[in-house]
Design a protein around this motif. Structure first.
Motif, PDB file in Angstrom:
ATOM      1  N   GLY A  33      41.895  47.937  42.211  1.00 26.17           N
ATOM      2  CA  GLY A  33      42.723  48.592  43.215  1.00 26.17           C
ATOM      3  C   GLY A  33      43.462  47.658  44.146  1.00 26.17           C
ATOM      4  N   GLU A  34      43.237  46.355  44.037  1.00 27.10           N
ATOM      5  CA  GLU A  34      43.910  45.426  44.949  1.00 27.10           C
ATOM      6  C   GLU A  34      45.392  45.318  44.621  1.00 27.10           C
ATOM      7  OE1 GLU A  34      41.988  41.912  46.681  1.00 27.10           O
ATOM      8  OE2 GLU A  34      43.422  40.753  45.494  1.00 27.10           O
ATOM      9  N   ARG A  35      46.199  45.184  45.653  1.00 25.02           N
ATOM     10  CA  ARG A  35      47.628  44.975  45.523  1.00 25.02           C
ATOM     11  C   ARG A  35      47.949  43.622  46.149  1.00 25.02           C
ATOM     12  NH1 ARG A  35      49.635  50.166  44.360  1.00 25.02           N
ATOM     13  NH2 ARG A  35      51.779  49.441  44.602  1.00 25.02           N
ATOM     14  N   ARG A  36      48.802  42.869  45.490  1.00 25.99           N
ATOM     15  CA  ARG A  36      49.143  41.540  45.983  1.00 25.99           C
ATOM     16  C   ARG A  36      50.650  41.358  46.003  1.00 25.99           C
ATOM     17  NH1 ARG A  36      44.831  37.597  42.730  1.00 25.99           N
ATOM     18  NH2 ARG A  36      42.931  38.706  43.380  1.00 25.99           N
ATOM     19  N   ALA A  37      51.140  40.865  47.122  1.00 25.94           N
ATOM     20  CA  ALA A  37      52.565  40.553  47.222  1.00 25.94           C
ATOM     21  C   ALA A  37      52.857  39.270  46.443  1.00 25.94           C
ATOM     22  CB  ALA A  37      52.969  40.385  48.677  1.00 25.94           C
ATOM     23  N   HIS A  38      54.011  39.249  45.792  1.00 23.96           N
ATOM     24  CA  HIS A  38      54.475  38.084  45.041  1.00 23.96           C
ATOM     25  C   HIS A  38      55.987  37.937  45.254  1.00 23.96           C
ATOM     26  CE1 HIS A  38      50.728  38.680  42.838  1.00 23.96           C
ATOM     27  NE2 HIS A  38      50.920  37.552  42.191  1.00 23.96           N
ATOM     28  N   TRP A  39      56.435  36.711  45.202  1.00 25.48           N
ATOM     29  CA  TRP A  39      57.858  36.437  45.046  1.00 25.48           C
ATOM     30  C   TRP A  39      58.145  36.274  43.557  1.00 25.48           C
ATOM     31  CZ3 TRP A  39      61.310  37.258  48.600  1.00 25.48           C
ATOM     32  CH2 TRP A  39      61.028  37.068  49.951  1.00 25.48           C
ATOM     33  N   HIS A  40      59.112  37.028  43.059  1.00 26.13           N
ATOM     34  CA  HIS A  40      59.478  36.983  41.640  1.00 26.13           C
ATOM     35  C   HIS A  40      60.971  36.742  41.460  1.00 26.13           C
ATOM     36  CE1 HIS A  40      55.633  38.091  40.190  1.00 26.13           C
ATOM     37  NE2 HIS A  40      55.753  39.397  40.141  1.00 26.13           N
ATOM     38  N   THR A  98      57.134  34.471  38.025  1.00 30.72           N
ATOM     39  CA  THR A  98      56.469  34.383  39.326  1.00 30.72           C
ATOM     40  C   THR A  98      56.879  33.098  40.032  1.00 30.72           C
ATOM     41  OG1 THR A  98      54.561  35.638  38.529  1.00 30.72           O
ATOM     42  CG2 THR A  98      54.240  34.302  40.506  1.00 30.72           C
ATOM     43  N   LEU A  99      57.362  33.254  41.248  1.00 38.22           N
ATOM     44  CA  LEU A  99      57.700  32.104  42.075  1.00 38.22           C
ATOM     45  C   LEU A  99      56.564  31.743  43.016  1.00 38.22           C
ATOM     46  CD1 LEU A  99      61.368  33.099  42.921  1.00 38.22           C
ATOM     47  CD2 LEU A  99      60.631  31.269  41.379  1.00 38.22           C
ATOM     48  N   GLN A 100      55.919  32.770  43.593  1.00 43.85           N
ATOM     49  CA  GLN A 100      54.823  32.510  44.527  1.00 43.85           C
ATOM     50  C   GLN A 100      53.941  33.737  44.658  1.00 43.85           C
ATOM     51  OE1 GLN A 100      53.909  29.588  46.554  1.00 43.85           O
ATOM     52  NE2 GLN A 100      52.135  30.926  46.516  1.00 43.85           N
ATOM     53  N   VAL A 126      52.579  20.254  40.549  1.00 44.66           N
ATOM     54  CA  VAL A 126      53.948  20.317  40.026  1.00 44.66           C
ATOM     55  C   VAL A 126      54.227  21.767  39.667  1.00 44.66           C
ATOM     56  CG1 VAL A 126      55.541  19.565  38.224  1.00 44.66           C
ATOM     57  CG2 VAL A 126      53.826  17.968  39.115  1.00 44.66           C
ATOM     58  N   PHE A 127      55.319  22.314  40.158  1.00 43.86           N
ATOM     59  CA  PHE A 127      55.689  23.685  39.825  1.00 43.86           C
ATOM     60  C   PHE A 127      56.343  23.703  38.451  1.00 43.86           C
ATOM     61  CE2 PHE A 127      58.928  27.139  39.941  1.00 43.86           C
ATOM     62  CZ  PHE A 127      58.035  28.197  39.936  1.00 43.86           C
ATOM     63  N   TRP A 128      55.827  24.545  37.563  1.00 47.53           N
ATOM     64  CA  TRP A 128      56.371  24.680  36.212  1.00 47.53           C
ATOM     65  C   TRP A 128      57.048  26.044  36.089  1.00 47.53           C
ATOM     66  CZ3 TRP A 128      53.667  26.877  31.442  1.00 47.53           C
ATOM     67  CH2 TRP A 128      54.506  26.754  30.321  1.00 47.53           C
ATOM     68  N   PRO A 129      58.366  26.097  36.106  1.00 46.88           N
ATOM     69  CA  PRO A 129      59.054  27.389  36.017  1.00 46.88           C
ATOM     70  C   PRO A 129      58.996  27.972  34.608  1.00 46.88           C
ATOM     71  CG  PRO A 129      60.650  25.601  36.188  1.00 46.88           C
ATOM     72  CD  PRO A 129      59.304  24.977  36.330  1.00 46.88           C
ATOM     73  N   HIS A 130      58.502  29.187  34.503  1.00 42.42           N
ATOM     74  CA  HIS A 130      58.350  29.848  33.207  1.00 42.42           C
ATOM     75  C   HIS A 130      58.103  31.326  33.455  1.00 42.42           C
ATOM     76  CE1 HIS A 130      54.206  29.260  34.525  1.00 42.42           C
ATOM     77  NE2 HIS A 130      53.873  30.255  33.713  1.00 42.42           N
ATOM     78  N   PHE A 131      58.081  32.119  32.389  1.00 42.84           N
ATOM     79  CA  PHE A 131      57.605  33.488  32.500  1.00 42.84           C
ATOM     80  C   PHE A 131      56.887  33.850  31.214  1.00 42.84           C
ATOM     81  CE2 PHE A 131      61.835  34.028  30.688  1.00 42.84           C
ATOM     82  CZ  PHE A 131      61.707  35.071  29.776  1.00 42.84           C
ATOM     83  N   SER A 132      56.160  34.946  31.233  1.00 39.85           N
ATOM     84  CA  SER A 132      55.310  35.324  30.101  1.00 39.85           C
ATOM     85  C   SER A 132      55.966  36.405  29.253  1.00 39.85           C
ATOM     86  CB  SER A 132      53.954  35.819  30.599  1.00 39.85           C
ATOM     87  OG  SER A 132      53.235  34.782  31.224  1.00 39.85           O
TER      88      SER A 132
END
Length: 216
Positions: free
Chosen positions: A13-20, A57-59, A135-141
């Protein structure tokens, strides 16, 4: 390949804010994902991401109250005003340790966006924000793994499939209120969209929804 869900389980039931980054208006990116659908469907160990829920996902942030969400959006709007929209190239997709992902290039522009958003968000929520990667690795699933299994055959199939690598334009970062569908997918509602570059004079934060019982 390992079990993605085993190490990413959220409390029920948890909700989490994300930057996408979202790809709603990027048909070439969606076509790229669809080109992999048949191969991914052959492997019951995978949970493919539906096209409508594709995201980079950015953050990850965590639960946010409405007041905290408004403050995060305002901080991000000010920070992103100095970053102009830019083009990205996606792919090829590859099978990695816990799923199937395409990388996003150029890494330097995506990293600039990540660190700018992170600093802005951290200025509101403080040290509670998840630890930053070295190191930030930019990708998506395109798919998450749901088991421990030998994915050599999948890797060989992915090597044979080379759909055109799409280009897309990054115009905004989207703050979302995200829910985990256990061993399935992530879904969300949009909290706010923050454009890159200077916003028109007088534009204010617009927060459409928010997590309940979060920070702030």
């Amino acid at each position: 390949m390992r079990d993605f869900w085993e190490t990413h389980r959220w409390p029920e039931g948890e909700r989490r804010a994300h930057w996408h980054l979202l790809f709603e208006d990027q048909p070439a990116v969606r076509d790229f994902a669809r080109a992999h659908a048949e191969i991914l469907s052959r492997y019951p160990e995978l949970s493919p991401v539906p096209v409508e829920w594709l995201h980079a996902t950015l953050q990850s942030i965590g639960p946010l109250s409405r007041a905290a969400a408004v403050a995060v959006v305002e901080a991000a709007r000010s920070a992103l005003a100095v970053i102009e929209p830019f083009e990205i190239e996606i792919g090829p997709a590859q099978a990695i340790h816990n799923g199937v992902v395409p990388a996003i290039y150029p890494e330097d522009r995506m990293s600039e966006l990540f660190w700018t958003l992170r600093r802005a968000t951290e200025s509101v929520v403080g040290s509670e924000i998840p630890k930053a990667p070295e190191v930030f690795w930019p990708h998506f699933s395109l798919a998450y793994s749901g088991a421990y299994w030998d994915h050599d055959e999948l890797s060989r199939e992915m090597t044979k499939l080379r759909p055109p690598r799409p280009w897309a334009r990054v115009r905004e970062a989207v703050l979302v209120d995200q829910v985990q569908g256990w061993r399935d997918k992530y879904t969300w509602t949009v909290i706010a969209r923050v454009r890159l570059g200077k916003a028109p004079t007088g534009e204010a934060a617009s927060v459409t929804t928010q997590s309940e019982g979060g920070r702030g």
